[in-house]
Write a protein that holds these residues in place. Structure first.
Motif, mmCIF file in Angstrom:
data_model
loop_
_atom_site.group_PDB
_atom_site.id
_atom_site.type_symbol
_atom_site.label_atom_id
_atom_site.label_comp_id
_atom_site.label_asym_id
_atom_site.label_seq_id
_atom_site.Cartn_x
_atom_site.Cartn_y
_atom_site.Cartn_z
ATOM 1 N N VAL A 50 41.827 31.678 30.578
ATOM 2 C CA VAL A 50 41.859 32.942 29.853
ATOM 3 C C VAL A 50 43.155 33.619 30.271
ATOM 4 N N VAL A 51 44.006 33.973 29.316
ATOM 5 C CA VAL A 51 45.262 34.644 29.662
ATOM 6 C C VAL A 51 45.121 36.116 29.331
ATOM 7 N N GLY A 52 45.132 36.964 30.359
ATOM 8 C CA GLY A 52 44.927 38.393 30.185
ATOM 9 C C GLY A 52 43.591 38.808 30.764
ATOM 10 N N ALA A 53 43.619 39.571 31.871
ATOM 11 C CA ALA A 53 42.380 39.955 32.560
ATOM 12 C C ALA A 53 41.971 41.372 32.209
ATOM 13 N N GLY A 54 42.273 41.790 30.988
ATOM 14 C CA GLY A 54 41.827 43.104 30.531
ATOM 15 C C GLY A 54 40.348 43.056 30.157
ATOM 16 N N LEU A 55 39.942 43.982 29.308
ATOM 17 C CA LEU A 55 38.523 44.100 28.989
ATOM 18 C C LEU A 55 37.989 42.852 28.292
ATOM 19 N N VAL A 56 38.667 42.417 27.236
ATOM 20 C CA VAL A 56 38.155 41.284 26.459
ATOM 21 C C VAL A 56 38.276 39.995 27.266
ATOM 22 N N GLY A 57 39.372 39.841 28.006
ATOM 23 C CA GLY A 57 39.557 38.642 28.822
ATOM 24 C C GLY A 57 38.489 38.535 29.905
ATOM 25 N N SER A 58 38.195 39.650 30.564
ATOM 26 C CA SER A 58 37.185 39.621 31.624
ATOM 27 C C SER A 58 35.813 39.311 31.045
ATOM 28 N N LEU A 59 35.499 39.912 29.891
ATOM 29 C CA LEU A 59 34.213 39.637 29.253
ATOM 30 C C LEU A 59 34.124 38.180 28.816
ATOM 31 N N MET A 60 35.207 37.658 28.234
ATOM 32 C CA MET A 60 35.187 36.260 27.772
ATOM 33 C C MET A 60 35.013 35.321 28.968
ATOM 34 N N ALA A 61 35.678 35.632 30.072
ATOM 35 C CA ALA A 61 35.538 34.800 31.274
ATOM 36 C C ALA A 61 34.078 34.795 31.736
ATOM 37 N N LEU A 62 33.463 35.972 31.720
ATOM 38 C CA LEU A 62 32.058 36.083 32.118
ATOM 39 C C LEU A 62 31.157 35.269 31.185
ATOM 40 N N LEU A 63 31.395 35.384 29.872
ATOM 41 C CA LEU A 63 30.581 34.648 28.902
ATOM 42 C C LEU A 63 30.739 33.135 29.080
ATOM 43 N N LEU A 64 31.956 32.689 29.374
ATOM 44 C CA LEU A 64 32.190 31.254 29.609
ATOM 45 C C LEU A 64 31.487 30.808 30.892
ATOM 46 N N ALA A 65 31.643 31.626 31.935
ATOM 47 C CA ALA A 65 31.028 31.275 33.221
ATOM 48 C C ALA A 65 29.508 31.209 33.092
ATOM 49 N N VAL B 106 36.381 28.790 35.053
ATOM 50 C CA VAL B 106 37.370 29.541 34.290
ATOM 51 C C VAL B 106 38.477 30.027 35.209
ATOM 52 N N ASP B 107 39.728 29.853 34.771
ATOM 53 C CA ASP B 107 40.851 30.491 35.452
ATOM 54 C C ASP B 107 41.398 31.579 34.550
ATOM 55 N N VAL B 108 41.485 32.783 35.112
ATOM 56 C CA VAL B 108 42.019 33.908 34.363
ATOM 57 C C VAL B 108 43.407 34.206 34.919
#
Lengths: 467, 467
Positions: free
Chosen positions: B9-24, B30-32
């Motif tokens: 995930v490139v970008g640890a803002g709001l959407v990136g953090s949420l997407m990382a959580l959903l993937l996890a 996941v590497d952000v």
């Protein structure tokens, strides 16, 4: 570490070379930076040129630059569209008026090859003794300081200039840097269509294989073939087709499939293209992009022109002409300051340039897109051909009232945005006229003519005389 | 030289953090990668946030991710718009229906601060044990190979991943790389308006200075002030004004000029902002950009979401919500493959994502722009307020027939593109109803109601039930 110089032109293509020449003619020292190698040493890239059609706006710019005679020697007049129907029937539409063109000829467009034209302009610029072209100098960045603009290159050089003319094409590196600044609008959009070229050589007896004074079109609805003559008696044939879907490139996986495709849709062509399989296989399928941006300048130092400011699709033959007109208008703005504006005049000069040219760049972009639909689709439509005949009669009998849109764009210097606006009004008028019950039988009647003229009088009150 | 990993995930803002959580949550490692430093170490950037309004689409995505409870603790319900007239008169418009909202409350939007929300999502992602966030890792490029996607960073690292989720915001580096590929459409356009924030602290007694359950608007035609509450009992006040021209930022050169400007246009505000001069001087004037692109994915490896795919203006409070909905739809697509699609499923999955989300990204962009005009201009217009009252009465009495556009966008999961289409039909209906001669006196009559319902029955035949 940085040297200091005056004018920088980034991109030694057609518009960059012309702009360098126009600046040099006004006494400026000019450095031109080009990312590619010198084409005089390495040859031109082949297989994705689309021949260039030089018309009135381009000629005027060349005239201002003093380059008409040199260019004339490589320019071939093309007097008409020649439409090839599926059954082999040919229909001609002259482009312009008899005896009203340049050089005492009929109004024509002129087919020129990009490579030789570029060389003529570059050498004319160098011959002034004021222009240095630096090849293999890809721009990597520029920075504005109170004292100047520092251009840095992938070579590692940094050079300070006073002004930068960005003429580096549709994928402009200058524009890419401008995009990073705040409040720069930009769009790029690709057509669903791509194109591929094949070459039609001269006949065994050394002649053109088809009529060399015409631009040939095989209109087939949502796809088409085009052919433009070259001075070496070849034609460049270009297939424009959608990437996906019916009759698209995705349905033509190889040369054998392409051969059946041509046999079905362009049966009169294949025999004239002996190296069809090789050309089809080796030449790329290229995409068509339109770009827009605003503003075209940045502060008092940087300005975009040509494709860098407004890349358009090639269907009106105005890509180069509109870029040359950009350069001519810039020369006019410089001349308003005796060729060398004072430092304090540049902010207004560059914002005048954006103001004068931006809406015209947008308009020729719209016109070119709409001409694509017309060329591939409507030029095969009997009703459209009838409408064109009526418009032609109006023009012949009332030339000051009814100027064909094609003429306003191709044979005049009317701003493109006015041409587009007038063209839309004319469309409305013609759509009413074509709805008359008697139109099929009485297209050349006084009644039809009177109807059109009356609507024109009502709706085209401010109809400008193209000068 | 390159390590190999799964999801990036490139970008640890709001959407990136949420997407990382959903993937996890679906079992993925996941590497952000985030270009900035860890905000938990360096603090948040101030002065250009615009508070975030969390609404139904956002909540549902948080629900799917299991993050509702954590977020609820920092979310403040905002139940109504409160319009401040020049004479100080207040008018309230509730956002939604009584008792129909989340948590057993009325329908509300929720004010949340970006920093704390981001931290909650990032820490929830890290707490899964499957997510590594790499700060100070600006992406410099990526290249696709048959075996994977090589991401390279300004740090000098190169890492091979299988998929890349580009959630790096309006100026996305991922998207910039995609732009260099053939046939990627893109546009960025800036509003003529900019914005600047000033802070309204709590009163001396430690209370909110104005009503904390409302979003406050001072509509003034082509400019406006807005205020949203924060949990620390401050309000963030944001002036939206044109850069140039009447009442523009160019006419407010310094804090003294800003003070007179506020005295003239927002007289009830200045006394509540004690550090006005400091805030005005120190906070930047920021621009507002909209971006669009297509497609949102590249092959079977790269996909854009959130602002990277569709940056919008903040006037519908849907920037974050639409980005969260992107992530939720992506999670749904993954779930259709039990969370872990096979290699061969990815091309269809990513092109489904573009197909499902692109038109909705465009629609919310249009809706947000149109809401800007409504908020700054029409919320001060008595005729508009009357129309809103009529629509509200229709909704109260016929909730299955007449859903306010605002509700469809804010309190439903109806696709944005449908909401926009229905909203346009409703506009047409209301403009006819408002043209009735009796509208001023009889706005709440059966006749008016019947007229509107009849038009709705004719024109909204496929009116979908927002689910």
């Amino acid at each position: 570490m940085s040297e200091e110089r005056g004018m920088a032109v980034v991109g030694a293509g057609l518009v960059g070379s012309l702009m360098a020449l126009l600046l040099a003619n006004r006494g400026h020292k000019v450095d031109v930076y080009e990312r590619r190698s010198d084409p005089r040493k390495v040859g031109d890239a082949a297989g994705r040129s689309i021949n260039l059609a030089l018309s009135e706006r381009g000629w005027r710019a060349l005239e201002v630059a003093g380059a008409v005679d040199a260019v004339r020697s490589i320019a071939m007049p093309v007097k008409a569209r020649c439409m090839h129907a599926l059954d082999g029937k040919l229909t001609y539409q002259p482009y312009g008026l008899a005896g009203k063109g340049r050089f005492g000829h009929d109004q024509s467009i002129y087919s020129v090859a990009r490579g030789p034209l570029n060389r003529i302009l570059m050498e004319a610029a160098e011959a002034t003794g004021r222009v240095n072209v630096h090849f293999e100098h890809p721009l990597s960045d520029f920075r504005s300081h109170p004292e100047g603009l520092d251009l840095s290159f992938a070579t590692g050089h940094t050079v300070r200039h006073q002004r930068l003319f960005g003429t580096d094409g549709a994928f402009s590196a200058v524009r890419q840097r401008m995009m990073k600044k705040d409040r720069f609008d930009f769009s790029q959009s690709y057509l669903d269509h791509g194109y591929k070229e094949v070459a039609m050589p001269p006949t065994a007896s050394g002649d053109f294989a088809i009529d060399p004074e015409a631009l040939h079109i095989w209109p087939r609805g949502h796809f088409m073939l085009m052919a433009l003559p070259n001075p070496d008696k070849t034609f460049t044939c270009t297939l424009f087709a959608p990437y996906e879907g019916a009759q698209g490139f995705s349905e033509i996986p190889d040369a054998a499939a392409a051969r059946s495709y041509f046999e079905m849709h362009f049966p009169d062509v294949l025999d004239l293209v002996p190296d069809f399989d090789r050309d089809w296989t080796e030449n790329p399928t290229s995409s068509l992009v339109m770009t827009r941006c605003a503003p075209w300048h940045q502060g008092d130092r940087v300005v975009l022109m040509g494709d860098a400011a407004h890349a358009i699709v090639p269907f009106y033959g105005q890509g180069m002409n509109s870029g040359f007109e950009d350069a001519r208008v810039m020369a006019d703005l410089l001349d308003a300051h005796n060729g060398s504006p004072q430092k304090e005049s540049w902010p207004a000069l560059l914002s005048d340039f954006t103001r004068l040219r931006k809406e015209n760049g947008d308009a020729i972009g719209d016109l070119a897109l709409r001409n694509f639909v017309e060329m591939r689709d409507r030029t095969g439509d009997p009703r459209f051909l009838l409408q064109k005949r009526i418009e032609r009669r109006l023009t012949d009998r009332h030339p000051s009232i009814w100027k064909p849109l094609y003429s306003m764009v191709t044979f005049s210097h009317l701003p493109y945005s006015d041409a587009l606006a007038f063209g839309r009004i004319q469309d409305g008028i013609m759509s009413e006229v074509m709805d008359r019950d008697d139109i099929a039988e009485a297209w050349d009647s006084e009644a039809v003519e009177h109807h059109a003229l009356q609507l024109a009088a009502e709706r085209l009150p401010t109809y400008a005389q193209p000068s």
